[in-house]
Design an enzyme around this catalytic site. Structure first.
Site, PDB file in Angstrom:
ATOM      1  N   ASP A 183      -2.980  -8.304   5.090  1.00 35.11           N
ATOM      2  CA  ASP A 183      -2.698  -6.911   5.110  1.00 35.11           C
ATOM      3  C   ASP A 183      -3.853  -6.383   4.900  1.00 35.11           C
ATOM      4  O   ASP A 183      -4.750  -6.610   4.006  1.00 35.11           O
ATOM      5  CB  ASP A 183      -1.514  -6.686   4.205  1.00 35.11           C
ATOM      6  CG  ASP A 183      -0.747  -5.284   4.313  1.00 35.11           C
ATOM      7  OD1 ASP A 183       0.398  -5.329   4.317  1.00 35.11           O
ATOM      8  OD2 ASP A 183      -1.568  -4.424   4.114  1.00 35.11           O
ATOM      9  N   ILE A 184      -4.166  -5.314   5.523  1.00 39.80           N
ATOM     10  CA  ILE A 184      -5.308  -4.562   5.293  1.00 39.80           C
ATOM     11  C   ILE A 184      -5.572  -3.455   4.006  1.00 39.80           C
ATOM     12  O   ILE A 184      -6.434  -3.171   3.392  1.00 39.80           O
ATOM     13  CB  ILE A 184      -5.715  -3.731   6.783  1.00 39.80           C
ATOM     14  CG1 ILE A 184      -7.327  -3.358   7.125  1.00 39.80           C
ATOM     15  CG2 ILE A 184      -4.933  -2.520   6.718  1.00 39.80           C
ATOM     16  CD1 ILE A 184      -7.332  -2.871   8.280  1.00 39.80           C
TER      17      ILE A 184
ATOM     18  N   VAL B 187       5.408  -0.281  10.384  1.00 38.51           N
ATOM     19  CA  VAL B 187       5.071  -0.720  11.533  1.00 38.51           C
ATOM     20  C   VAL B 187       6.213  -1.499  12.075  1.00 38.51           C
ATOM     21  O   VAL B 187       6.808  -2.366  11.445  1.00 38.51           O
ATOM     22  CB  VAL B 187       3.910  -2.049  11.294  1.00 38.51           C
ATOM     23  CG1 VAL B 187       3.346  -2.350  12.537  1.00 38.51           C
ATOM     24  CG2 VAL B 187       2.434  -1.078  10.562  1.00 38.51           C
TER      25      VAL B 187
ATOM     26  N   HIS C 252       7.665  -8.072  10.517  1.00 40.43           N
ATOM     27  CA  HIS C 252       6.734  -8.944   9.610  1.00 40.43           C
ATOM     28  C   HIS C 252       7.335  -9.255   8.317  1.00 40.43           C
ATOM     29  O   HIS C 252       8.182  -8.456   7.675  1.00 40.43           O
ATOM     30  CB  HIS C 252       5.602  -8.162   9.552  1.00 40.43           C
ATOM     31  CG  HIS C 252       5.582  -6.713   9.090  1.00 40.43           C
ATOM     32  ND1 HIS C 252       6.148  -5.649   9.971  1.00 40.43           N
ATOM     33  CD2 HIS C 252       5.562  -6.049   7.868  1.00 40.43           C
ATOM     34  CE1 HIS C 252       6.079  -4.462   9.356  1.00 40.43           C
ATOM     35  NE2 HIS C 252       5.714  -4.524   8.119  1.00 40.43           N
TER      36      HIS C 252
ATOM     37  N   HIS D 181       6.194 -10.017   4.436  1.00 41.47           N
ATOM     38  CA  HIS D 181       5.186  -9.740   3.628  1.00 41.47           C
ATOM     39  C   HIS D 181       5.127 -11.118   2.508  1.00 41.47           C
ATOM     40  O   HIS D 181       6.341 -11.251   2.121  1.00 41.47           O
ATOM     41  CB  HIS D 181       5.245  -8.691   2.345  1.00 41.47           C
ATOM     42  CG  HIS D 181       5.064  -7.270   3.314  1.00 41.47           C
ATOM     43  ND1 HIS D 181       4.152  -6.545   3.339  1.00 41.47           N
ATOM     44  CD2 HIS D 181       6.190  -6.737   4.017  1.00 41.47           C
ATOM     45  CE1 HIS D 181       4.206  -5.354   4.021  1.00 41.47           C
ATOM     46  NE2 HIS D 181       5.540  -5.400   4.721  1.00 41.47           N
TER      47      HIS D 181
HETATM   48  P1  5GP Z   1       5.840  -2.169   6.307  1.00 41.76           P
HETATM   49  O1  5GP Z   1       6.166  -1.542   7.955  1.00 41.76           O
HETATM   50  O2  5GP Z   1       6.734  -3.350   5.864  1.00 41.76           O
HETATM   51  O3  5GP Z   1       6.179  -0.968   5.371  1.00 41.76           O
HETATM   52  O4  5GP Z   1       4.471  -2.356   6.199  1.00 41.76           O
HETATM   53  C1  5GP Z   1       3.355  -2.382   6.982  1.00 41.76           C
HETATM   54  C2  5GP Z   1       2.174  -3.149   6.482  1.00 41.76           C
HETATM   55  O5  5GP Z   1       1.117  -3.219   7.333  1.00 41.76           O
HETATM   56  C3  5GP Z   1       1.565  -2.391   5.088  1.00 41.76           C
HETATM   57  O6  5GP Z   1       1.421  -3.395   4.154  1.00 41.76           O
HETATM   58  C4  5GP Z   1       0.276  -1.940   5.639  1.00 41.76           C
HETATM   59  O7  5GP Z   1      -0.766  -2.062   4.693  1.00 41.76           O
HETATM   60  C5  5GP Z   1      -0.060  -2.877   6.751  1.00 41.76           C
HETATM   61  N1  5GP Z   1      -0.846  -2.440   7.792  1.00 41.76           N
HETATM   62  C6  5GP Z   1      -1.035  -1.368   8.482  1.00 41.76           C
HETATM   63  N2  5GP Z   1      -1.801  -1.156   9.397  1.00 41.76           N
HETATM   64  C7  5GP Z   1      -2.600  -2.453   9.227  1.00 41.76           C
HETATM   65  C8  5GP Z   1      -3.558  -3.024  10.209  1.00 41.76           C
HETATM   66  O8  5GP Z   1      -4.165  -2.214  11.063  1.00 41.76           O
HETATM   67  N3  5GP Z   1      -3.901  -4.175  10.014  1.00 41.76           N
HETATM   68  C9  5GP Z   1      -3.226  -5.032   9.037  1.00 41.76           C
HETATM   69  N4  5GP Z   1      -3.718  -6.222   9.104  1.00 41.76           N
HETATM   70  N5  5GP Z   1      -2.393  -4.585   8.470  1.00 41.76           N
HETATM   71  C10 5GP Z   1      -1.949  -3.285   8.538  1.00 41.76           C
END
Ligand code: 5GP
Length: 144
Positions: free
Chosen positions: A37-38, A102, A106, A108
Protein backbone atom coordinates in the site's frame (compact mmCIF):
# COMPACT_ATOMS: atom_id res chain seq x y z
CA UNK A 1 -30.62 0.38 -1.62
CA UNK A 2 -28.12 1.66 -4.22
CA UNK A 3 -27.48 -0.53 -7.29
CA UNK A 4 -23.89 -1.84 -7.53
CA UNK A 5 -22.08 0.00 -10.36
CA UNK A 6 -20.23 -1.89 -13.10
CA UNK A 7 -16.49 -2.62 -12.82
CA UNK A 8 -14.41 0.36 -14.02
CA UNK A 9 -11.31 -0.88 -15.95
CA UNK A 10 -9.61 2.51 -15.36
CA UNK A 11 -9.39 2.08 -11.57
CA UNK A 12 -5.88 2.41 -10.08
CA UNK A 13 -5.41 -1.28 -9.32
CA UNK A 14 -6.51 -2.31 -12.84
CA UNK A 15 -3.83 0.07 -14.14
CA UNK A 16 -1.24 -1.52 -11.81
CA UNK A 17 -2.30 -4.98 -13.10
CA UNK A 18 -1.77 -3.83 -16.70
CA UNK A 19 1.66 -2.41 -15.80
CA UNK A 20 0.55 1.17 -16.55
CA UNK A 21 1.37 2.29 -12.99
CA UNK A 22 4.28 1.06 -10.81
CA UNK A 23 3.89 -0.96 -7.62
CA UNK A 24 6.16 -2.63 -5.06
CA UNK A 25 5.05 -6.18 -5.85
CA UNK A 26 5.84 -8.85 -3.26
CA UNK A 27 4.01 -11.87 -4.75
CA UNK A 28 2.35 -12.84 -8.02
CA UNK A 29 0.83 -15.89 -9.68
CA UNK A 30 -1.59 -16.46 -12.56
CA UNK A 31 -4.63 -15.34 -10.50
CA UNK A 32 -3.40 -12.88 -7.84
CA UNK A 33 -0.84 -10.16 -7.17
CA UNK A 34 0.19 -8.63 -3.83
CA UNK A 35 1.90 -5.25 -3.50
CA UNK A 36 2.58 -2.65 -0.83
CA UNK A 37 0.00 0.00 0.00
CA UNK A 38 1.43 3.38 -1.02
CA UNK A 39 0.00 4.99 2.16
CA UNK A 40 0.67 2.23 4.69
CA UNK A 41 -1.29 2.25 7.93
CA UNK A 42 1.63 0.31 9.47
CA UNK A 43 5.00 -0.72 7.96
CA UNK A 44 4.52 -3.70 5.66
CA UNK A 45 0.84 -2.92 4.83
CA UNK A 46 0.17 -5.11 1.78
CA UNK A 47 -2.78 -5.37 -0.63
CA UNK A 48 -3.75 -8.72 -2.18
CA UNK A 49 -5.83 -8.42 -5.36
CA UNK A 50 -7.25 -10.83 -7.96
CA UNK A 51 -6.23 -10.44 -11.62
CA UNK A 52 -9.94 -10.96 -12.44
CA UNK A 53 -11.84 -7.67 -12.89
CA UNK A 54 -13.92 -7.84 -9.71
CA UNK A 55 -15.18 -4.67 -8.04
CA UNK A 56 -15.49 -6.25 -4.57
CA UNK A 57 -16.93 -9.21 -2.67
CA UNK A 58 -20.34 -8.62 -4.24
CA UNK A 59 -19.26 -9.58 -7.78
CA UNK A 60 -16.07 -11.69 -7.46
CA UNK A 61 -16.28 -15.37 -8.50
CA UNK A 62 -16.08 -17.58 -5.37
CA UNK A 63 -12.99 -19.44 -6.66
CA UNK A 64 -11.15 -16.15 -7.28
CA UNK A 65 -12.04 -14.98 -3.76
CA UNK A 66 -10.80 -18.29 -2.35
CA UNK A 67 -7.44 -17.82 -4.06
CA UNK A 68 -7.15 -14.24 -2.79
CA UNK A 69 -7.78 -15.59 0.73
CA UNK A 70 -5.14 -18.29 0.28
CA UNK A 71 -2.55 -15.70 -0.78
CA UNK A 72 -3.61 -13.29 2.00
CA UNK A 73 -2.80 -16.08 4.47
CA UNK A 74 0.65 -16.63 2.89
CA UNK A 75 1.36 -12.88 2.99
CA UNK A 76 0.14 -12.66 6.61
CA UNK A 77 2.56 -15.39 7.72
CA UNK A 78 5.43 -13.79 5.79
CA UNK A 79 4.60 -10.30 7.10
CA UNK A 80 4.51 -11.52 10.71
CA UNK A 81 8.04 -12.89 10.28
CA UNK A 82 9.44 -10.05 8.13
CA UNK A 83 8.24 -7.29 10.47
CA UNK A 84 8.53 -9.23 13.75
CA UNK A 85 4.83 -8.45 14.22
CA UNK A 86 2.75 -9.44 17.23
CA UNK A 87 -0.41 -9.74 15.13
CA UNK A 88 -1.96 -9.14 11.71
CA UNK A 89 -5.04 -7.05 10.87
CA UNK A 90 -7.02 -8.13 7.77
CA UNK A 91 -9.45 -5.61 6.26
CA UNK A 92 -11.65 -5.73 3.16
CA UNK A 93 -14.17 -3.00 2.27
CA UNK A 94 -17.13 -3.12 -0.13
CA UNK A 95 -18.68 -0.09 -1.87
CA UNK A 96 -18.36 3.50 -0.70
CA UNK A 97 -20.80 2.98 2.18
CA UNK A 98 -18.64 0.04 3.28
CA UNK A 99 -15.45 2.13 3.33
CA UNK A 100 -14.11 1.14 -0.13
CA UNK A 101 -12.12 3.80 -2.01
CA UNK A 102 -10.52 1.82 -4.87
CA UNK A 103 -13.06 -0.30 -6.73
CA UNK A 104 -11.04 -3.41 -7.55
CA UNK A 105 -11.35 -6.05 -4.82
CA UNK A 106 -8.42 -5.99 -2.39
CA UNK A 107 -7.59 -7.50 0.98
CA UNK A 108 -5.44 -5.42 3.33
CA UNK A 109 -2.80 -7.38 5.27
CA UNK A 110 -1.39 -5.16 8.03
CA UNK A 111 1.38 -6.25 10.43
CA UNK A 112 0.68 -5.00 13.96
CA UNK A 113 2.73 -4.44 17.10
CA UNK A 114 1.24 -4.50 20.59
CA UNK A 115 0.25 -1.03 21.75
CA UNK A 116 0.92 0.63 18.35
CA UNK A 117 -2.20 2.04 16.67
CA UNK A 118 -2.66 2.05 12.90
CA UNK A 119 -2.29 5.43 11.17
CA UNK A 120 -5.59 6.79 9.80
CA UNK A 121 -6.37 5.76 6.18
CA UNK A 122 -4.54 7.75 3.48
CA UNK A 123 -2.58 9.77 6.06
CA UNK A 124 0.83 9.90 4.35
CA UNK A 125 2.58 8.59 1.23
CA UNK A 126 5.56 6.43 2.20
CA UNK A 127 8.99 7.17 0.67
CA UNK A 128 9.75 4.90 -2.34
CA UNK A 129 13.06 3.75 -0.80
CA UNK A 130 11.28 2.66 2.40
CA UNK A 131 8.63 0.77 0.38
CA UNK A 132 11.39 -0.86 -1.69
CA UNK A 133 13.16 -2.09 1.45
CA UNK A 134 9.91 -3.36 2.98
CA UNK A 135 8.99 -5.15 -0.26
CA UNK A 136 12.40 -6.81 -0.32
CA UNK A 137 11.90 -8.05 3.26
CA UNK A 138 8.48 -9.47 2.39
CA UNK A 139 9.71 -11.15 -0.81
CA UNK A 140 12.53 -12.79 1.16
CA UNK A 141 10.09 -14.04 3.83
CA UNK A 142 7.68 -15.33 1.13
CA UNK A 143 10.54 -17.15 -0.60
CA UNK A 144 11.89 -18.57 2.66
P1 5GP B 1 -9.90 0.87 0.40
O1 5GP B 1 -10.49 0.95 -0.99
O2 5GP B 1 -9.89 -0.53 0.94
O3 5GP B 1 -10.52 1.82 1.35
O4 5GP B 1 -8.38 1.30 0.34
C1 5GP B 1 -7.64 1.55 -0.82
C2 5GP B 1 -6.18 1.49 -0.45
O5 5GP B 1 -5.42 1.72 -1.62
C3 5GP B 1 -5.74 2.53 0.58
O6 5GP B 1 -5.16 1.87 1.68
C4 5GP B 1 -4.74 3.40 -0.18
O7 5GP B 1 -3.69 3.83 0.64
C5 5GP B 1 -4.29 2.48 -1.28
N1 5GP B 1 -3.88 3.15 -2.51
C6 5GP B 1 -4.48 4.20 -3.11
N2 5GP B 1 -3.85 4.53 -4.26
C7 5GP B 1 -2.81 3.66 -4.38
C8 5GP B 1 -1.79 3.49 -5.37
O8 5GP B 1 -1.70 4.21 -6.38
N3 5GP B 1 -0.89 2.49 -5.16
C9 5GP B 1 -0.96 1.67 -4.06
N4 5GP B 1 -0.02 0.73 -3.96
N5 5GP B 1 -1.90 1.81 -3.11
C10 5GP B 1 -2.82 2.78 -3.27
Amino acid sequence: MTATPAYDPQNIFARILRGELPAHTVYEDDKVIAFLDIMPRCPGHTLVIPRAPARNILDIAPEDLAHVATVAKKVAIAAKAAFAADGITIQQFNEEAGGQVVFHLHVHVIPRHSGEPMKPPASAMEKPEVLAEHAQRLRAALAG
